[in-house]
Motif scaffolding. Structure first.
Motif, short mmCIF file in Angstrom:
data_model
loop_
_atom_site.label_atom_id
_atom_site.label_comp_id
_atom_site.label_asym_id
_atom_site.label_seq_id
_atom_site.Cartn_x
_atom_site.Cartn_y
_atom_site.Cartn_z
N PRO A 156 20.53 7.65 -15.06
CA PRO A 156 20.83 9.08 -15.35
C PRO A 156 20.20 10.13 -14.36
N PRO A 157 20.97 10.98 -14.29
CA PRO A 157 20.25 11.99 -13.47
C PRO A 157 18.83 12.67 -13.55
N ARG A 158 18.16 12.69 -12.53
CA ARG A 158 17.03 13.26 -12.57
C ARG A 158 15.86 12.48 -13.42
N SER A 159 16.20 11.10 -13.58
CA SER A 159 15.20 10.34 -14.68
C SER A 159 14.39 9.49 -13.92
N VAL A 160 14.36 9.25 -12.52
CA VAL A 160 13.26 7.95 -11.90
C VAL A 160 12.21 8.88 -11.11
N SER A 161 11.05 8.26 -11.26
CA SER A 161 10.09 8.66 -10.37
C SER A 161 9.97 8.02 -9.20
N LEU A 162 9.97 6.74 -9.16
CA LEU A 162 9.90 5.92 -8.07
C LEU A 162 11.04 5.02 -8.09
N ALA A 163 11.71 5.04 -6.93
CA ALA A 163 12.68 4.00 -6.71
C ALA A 163 12.26 3.20 -5.43
N THR A 164 12.81 1.92 -5.28
CA THR A 164 12.30 1.05 -4.39
C THR A 164 13.74 -0.03 -4.06
N THR A 165 13.66 -0.35 -2.90
CA THR A 165 14.48 -1.49 -2.46
C THR A 165 14.06 -2.71 -1.46
N PRO A 203 0.86 -1.19 0.08
CA PRO A 203 -0.09 0.00 0.00
C PRO A 203 0.80 1.26 0.16
N TRP A 204 2.13 1.26 0.55
CA TRP A 204 3.09 2.63 0.59
C TRP A 204 3.45 2.60 -1.09
N ILE A 205 3.44 1.83 -1.85
CA ILE A 205 3.68 2.03 -3.34
C ILE A 205 2.66 2.78 -3.74
N ASP A 206 1.17 2.48 -3.79
CA ASP A 206 0.22 3.19 -3.87
C ASP A 206 0.16 4.60 -3.71
N GLU A 207 0.44 4.73 -2.37
CA GLU A 207 0.79 5.99 -1.55
C GLU A 207 1.77 7.03 -2.23
N ALA A 208 3.02 6.28 -2.61
CA ALA A 208 3.86 6.77 -3.28
C ALA A 208 3.64 7.24 -4.67
N VAL A 209 2.83 6.41 -5.53
CA VAL A 209 2.61 6.61 -7.00
C VAL A 209 1.64 7.69 -6.88
N ALA A 210 0.79 7.80 -6.04
CA ALA A 210 -0.35 8.82 -6.12
C ALA A 210 0.44 10.11 -5.78
N ASP A 211 1.41 10.11 -5.32
CA ASP A 211 1.79 11.47 -4.61
C ASP A 211 3.02 12.05 -5.67
N MET A 212 3.51 11.23 -6.47
CA MET A 212 4.72 11.51 -7.18
C MET A 212 4.61 12.29 -8.36
N ALA A 220 19.59 10.11 -4.75
CA ALA A 220 19.15 11.48 -4.81
C ALA A 220 19.34 12.03 -6.22
N ALA A 221 20.57 11.41 -6.85
CA ALA A 221 20.96 12.01 -7.96
C ALA A 221 20.21 11.36 -9.07
N GLU A 222 19.42 10.31 -9.01
CA GLU A 222 18.83 9.77 -9.96
C GLU A 222 17.28 10.26 -10.03
N LEU A 223 16.62 10.52 -8.87
CA LEU A 223 15.17 10.71 -8.48
C LEU A 223 14.95 12.19 -9.17
N VAL A 224 13.66 12.39 -9.93
CA VAL A 224 13.20 13.63 -10.17
C VAL A 224 12.79 14.40 -8.79
N SER A 225 12.82 15.67 -8.91
CA SER A 225 12.47 16.37 -7.87
C SER A 225 10.75 16.09 -7.39
N GLY A 226 10.76 15.63 -6.05
CA GLY A 226 9.33 14.99 -5.68
C GLY A 226 9.25 13.69 -5.86
N GLY A 227 10.22 12.90 -6.59
CA GLY A 227 10.20 11.65 -6.81
C GLY A 227 10.36 10.85 -5.27
N LYS A 228 9.88 9.47 -5.46
CA LYS A 228 9.60 8.88 -4.13
C LYS A 228 10.52 7.64 -3.83
#
Ligand SMILES: C[S@@+](CC[C@H](N)C(=O)[O-])C[C@H]1O[C@@H](n2cnc3c(N)ncnc32)[C@H](O)[C@@H]1O
Length: 374
Positions: free
Chosen positions: A140-149, A45-54, A206-214
């Motif tokens: 690549p820099p600022r290319s990812v909207s959602l990262a998980t591990t 459910p955290w993924i749903d929350e993250a995607v809804a907000d990214m 942080a280098a890969e995520l877009v601003s506001g990315g999760k």
């Protein structure tokens, strides 16, 4: 007990910023990681929350998972992320599955395109795998909207001490009669390394995520009630020590061998986000963090059937899948090494059958959800 296939694992050595070459391959990790899936399922459910907000980009929405292993759990996670993402955009989506270059990616590739089509059942979803340490920037820099591990960041980037003479895991034996010891000074070194690793991981993402990315970071660990290391490492340690007693492993080899994995408390996971000394606190906002425990499939099955042989087999295969690569490397490279490894895990199974209650296993985990700030 089904043996994992012998072979390629033997000749690998860890790449920089990694201390394992990966999980036991050729389908073995996939077949023996149902407990990890339970720990993932709890935070879907955290993924749903993250995607809804990214923020959803006008171009490609990139979703990246770090520590994908053979892919079964990683693909299932992405099923959830892709469908949440699809509710927000009709545009192209990319799923990126990252792991060490020494990881066995072959099942992942087969799993991603069954019958020549995307497993996600959507022709506008494109998938790729990336080999590299998750403690480095891989995308690549600022290319990812959602990262998980998931179940991965406990594997340390480096071995901060050369040897742990009294036990094979930095967290030490279980309190309920585990055999061995780790000094407070050594424990403190590993606790520090674990925090530095979180900081390195957050910096790379942080280098890969877009601003506001999760960023969703989930991992096994310790709560006040349970430690995920208890039971599994006690029985492995005892099985290895049985081979020291029989003369098949030297005391010197035992003392130099340890699994470079650290089981954190929740506070140790979030510390780098909250403490500016780690140099990443101004890159993220902490949305939520929680420790939790999930039930374990082989415990549930035993409670239902009472079948001790099946319990011992599934219990040993579960921890063999993530300990074998490091154990193999710790043993002298002889013709008999693969057979010795088999005997160690067989011995662990025999110990479980003879004395199940000495090695109870519980799965404690933790997660934090972060937003990349501007
Ligand atoms: C226990 S598996 C977890 C797999 C999957 N995420 C799951 O939850 O089932 C841990 C994974 O982390 C990977 N890993 C360990 N150290 C790593 C590193 N430094 N960089 C990238 N992946 C790493 C291992 O190769 C392995 O595939």
């Amino acid at each position: 007990m089904r043996k994992p296939p012998a072979g390629p694992q033997d000749s690998k050595t860890p790449v920089p910023h990694a201390t394992t070459t990966g999980m036991t391959g050729q389908g073995f990790y996939d077949a023996n990681s149902a407990p990890q899936w339970r720990a993932i399922e709890a935070v879907l459910p955290w993924i749903d929350e993250a995607v809804a907000d990214m923020p959803v980009p006008s171009g490609v929405a990139s979703l990246a998972d770090f520590g994908c292993s053979e892919g079964r759990n990683s693909i299932a996670v992405m099923q959830r992320a892709v469908s949440a993402c699809r509710a927000r955009t009709g545009g192209p989506i990319q799923t990126l599955h990252c792991d060490l270059p020494t990881n066995d990616f072959s099942k992942l590739f087969l799993g991603l395109r069954p019958e020549g089509r995307s497993v996600f059942g959507d022709d506008a979803v494109f998938s790729a795998a990336v080999g590299g340490s998750m403690f480095d920037q891989l995308l690549p820099p600022r290319s990812v909207s959602l990262a998980t591990t998931f179940n991965a960041i406990g594997f340390l980037s480096t071995k901060p001490v050369p040897a742990l003479p009294g036990y094979l895991l930095p967290n030490g034996p279980s309190r309920r009669g585990g055999n061995g010891h780790v000094s407070d000074a050594d424990r403190a070194v590993f606790a520090r390394q674990a925090k530095d690793d979180v900081a390195a991981f957050l910096k790379a993402r942080a280098a890969e995520l877009v601003s506001g990315g999760k960023l969703l970071v989930q991992v096994f660990g310790c709560t006040d009630e349970a430690r995920t290391c208890d039971g599994i490492y006690d029985v492995l340690n005892d099985a290895v020590l049985d081979h020291v007693a029989s003369g098949e492993i030297t005391q010197q080899t035992y003392e130099a061998y340890y699994q470079p994995v650290y089981f954190r408390q929740l506070q140790e996971l979030v510390a780098p986000v909250q403490d500016s000394a780690f140099g990443v606190s101004d890159l993220y906002r902490l949305d939520r963090a929680e420790a939790y425990e999930v039930s374990v499939p082989f415990n549930d099955a035993f409670a239902q059937t009472g079948d001790l042989e099946v319990y011992a087999r599934d219990y040993v295969n579960f921890f063999r899948a993530f300990t074998e690569a490091v154990l193999v490397q710790a043993l002298p490279m002889t013709d008999g090494r693969a057979a010795l490894v088999d005997r160690i895990y067989d011995r662990a199974r025999d110990r479980l059958i003879a004395n199940k209650d000495q090695y109870p296993f519980r799965y404690a985990a933790m997660a934090m959800l972060l937003t990349r700030t501007a």
